[in-house]
Design a protein around this motif. Structure first.
Motif, PDB file in Angstrom:
ATOM      1  N   UNK A 118       0.993  -0.987   0.046  1.00 17.44           N
ATOM      2  CA  UNK A 118       0.047  -0.050  -0.086  1.00 17.44           C
ATOM      3  C   UNK A 118       1.032   1.224  -0.169  1.00 17.44           C
ATOM      4  N   UNK A 119       0.191   2.310  -0.472  1.00 17.34           N
ATOM      5  CA  UNK A 119       1.094   3.792  -0.247  1.00 17.34           C
ATOM      6  C   UNK A 119       0.695   4.168   1.113  1.00 17.34           C
ATOM      7  N   UNK A 172      -0.508  -2.974  -4.967  1.00 21.90           N
ATOM      8  CA  UNK A 172      -0.286  -4.381  -5.735  1.00 21.90           C
ATOM      9  C   UNK A 172      -0.490  -5.532  -4.671  1.00 21.90           C
ATOM     10  N   UNK A 173      -1.053  -6.514  -5.293  1.00 21.23           N
ATOM     11  CA  UNK A 173      -1.025  -7.551  -4.213  1.00 21.23           C
ATOM     12  C   UNK A 173      -0.044  -8.776  -4.667  1.00 21.23           C
ATOM     13  N   UNK A 174       0.621  -9.319  -3.990  1.00 21.83           N
ATOM     14  CA  UNK A 174       1.432 -10.537  -4.272  1.00 21.83           C
ATOM     15  C   UNK A 174       1.337 -11.602  -3.754  1.00 21.83           C
ATOM     16  N   UNK A 175       0.956 -12.799  -4.644  1.00 20.54           N
ATOM     17  CA  UNK A 175       0.540 -14.127  -4.100  1.00 20.54           C
ATOM     18  C   UNK A 175       1.227 -15.177  -4.580  1.00 20.54           C
ATOM     19  N   UNK A 176       2.128 -15.903  -3.372  1.00 19.98           N
ATOM     20  CA  UNK A 176       3.009 -16.917  -3.609  1.00 19.98           C
ATOM     21  C   UNK A 176       2.181 -18.176  -3.597  1.00 19.98           C
ATOM     22  N   UNK A 177       2.253 -18.889  -4.387  1.00 26.17           N
ATOM     23  CA  UNK A 177       1.868 -20.171  -4.456  1.00 26.17           C
ATOM     24  C   UNK A 177       2.554 -21.437  -3.842  1.00 26.17           C
ATOM     25  N   UNK A 178       2.033 -22.354  -3.495  1.00 25.16           N
ATOM     26  CA  UNK A 178       2.915 -23.361  -2.819  1.00 25.16           C
ATOM     27  C   UNK A 178       4.072 -23.984  -3.749  1.00 25.16           C
ATOM     28  N   UNK A 179       5.105 -24.040  -3.283  1.00 30.23           N
ATOM     29  CA  UNK A 179       6.205 -24.790  -4.324  1.00 30.23           C
ATOM     30  C   UNK A 179       5.785 -26.070  -4.688  1.00 30.23           C
ATOM     31  N   UNK A 180       6.279 -26.411  -6.061  1.00 30.39           N
ATOM     32  CA  UNK A 180       5.998 -27.624  -6.435  1.00 30.39           C
ATOM     33  C   UNK A 180       7.026 -28.713  -6.041  1.00 30.39           C
ATOM     34  N   UNK A 181       6.997 -29.796  -6.839  1.00 34.71           N
ATOM     35  CA  UNK A 181       7.663 -30.859  -6.451  1.00 34.71           C
ATOM     36  C   UNK A 181       9.525 -30.750  -6.676  1.00 34.71           C
ATOM     37  N   UNK A 218       2.527 -14.553  -8.328  1.00 30.34           N
ATOM     38  CA  UNK A 218       1.602 -13.443  -9.151  1.00 30.34           C
ATOM     39  C   UNK A 218       1.635 -12.369  -8.645  1.00 30.34           C
ATOM     40  N   UNK A 219       1.533 -11.220  -9.338  1.00 29.56           N
ATOM     41  CA  UNK A 219       1.486  -9.817  -8.772  1.00 29.56           C
ATOM     42  C   UNK A 219       0.047  -9.372  -9.535  1.00 29.56           C
ATOM     43  N   UNK A 220      -0.794  -8.811  -8.697  1.00 31.58           N
ATOM     44  CA  UNK A 220      -2.076  -8.241  -9.259  1.00 31.58           C
ATOM     45  C   UNK A 220      -2.110  -6.946  -8.815  1.00 31.58           C
ATOM     46  N   UNK A 221      -2.340  -6.197  -9.747  1.00 31.74           N
ATOM     47  CA  UNK A 221      -2.377  -4.569  -9.643  1.00 31.74           C
ATOM     48  C   UNK A 221      -4.116  -4.220  -9.454  1.00 31.74           C
ATOM     49  N   UNK A 222      -4.350  -3.141  -8.804  1.00 30.96           N
ATOM     50  CA  UNK A 222      -5.638  -2.789  -8.996  1.00 30.96           C
ATOM     51  C   UNK A 222      -6.035  -2.457 -10.114  1.00 30.96           C
ATOM     52  N   UNK A 223      -7.171  -2.126 -10.571  1.00 30.53           N
ATOM     53  CA  UNK A 223      -7.740  -1.706 -11.691  1.00 30.53           C
ATOM     54  C   UNK A 223      -6.653  -0.743 -12.353  1.00 30.53           C
ATOM     55  N   UNK A 224      -6.617  -0.991 -13.694  1.00 28.83           N
ATOM     56  CA  UNK A 224      -5.769  -0.246 -14.471  1.00 28.83           C
ATOM     57  C   UNK A 224      -5.867   1.375 -14.623  1.00 28.83           C
ATOM     58  N   UNK A 225      -4.946   2.019 -14.459  1.00 31.28           N
ATOM     59  CA  UNK A 225      -5.317   3.497 -14.821  1.00 31.28           C
ATOM     60  C   UNK A 225      -4.865   3.986 -16.032  1.00 31.28           C
ATOM     61  N   UNK A 226      -5.700   4.943 -16.640  1.00 31.44           N
ATOM     62  CA  UNK A 226      -5.178   5.416 -17.854  1.00 31.44           C
ATOM     63  C   UNK A 226      -4.003   6.106 -18.082  1.00 31.44           C
TER      64      UNK A 226
END
Length: 74
Positions: free
Chosen positions: A11-12, A19-28, A35-43
């Motif tokens: 957050x600012x 942005x929201x950062x989501x770390x998925x569980x590790x694979x084998x 994954x990086x999810x940004x809020x609604x895209x600004x013009x």
């Protein structure tokens, strides 16, 4: 614990999500996906204004902000 997803929100200074950062569980192989999810895209013009305005504008400023930055008397 390795199967849990980790989520972190950046957050600012006004508390708005950047942005929201989501770390998925590790694979084998021990690889973790983030994954990086940004809020609604600004013009583009909105992103340009963000450079000049305080974080969280207009909710982060007082009613007299515009008078302060652009006084009527010079």
């Amino acid at each position: 614990m390795a199967d849990q997803r980790l989520e972190l929100t950046e957050t600012d200074s006004a508390g708005n999500a950047l942005a929201t950062y989501i770390a998925s569980p590790t694979d084998s192989k021990g690889v973790c996906r983030v994954d990086i999810i940004e809020p609604t895209t600004k013009r583009p013009w909105q992103r340009l204004l963000d450079v000049f305005l305080p974080a969280g504008y207009p909710h982060s400023v007082t009613d007299d902000y515009l008078e302060f930055v652009h006084p009527h008397h010079i």
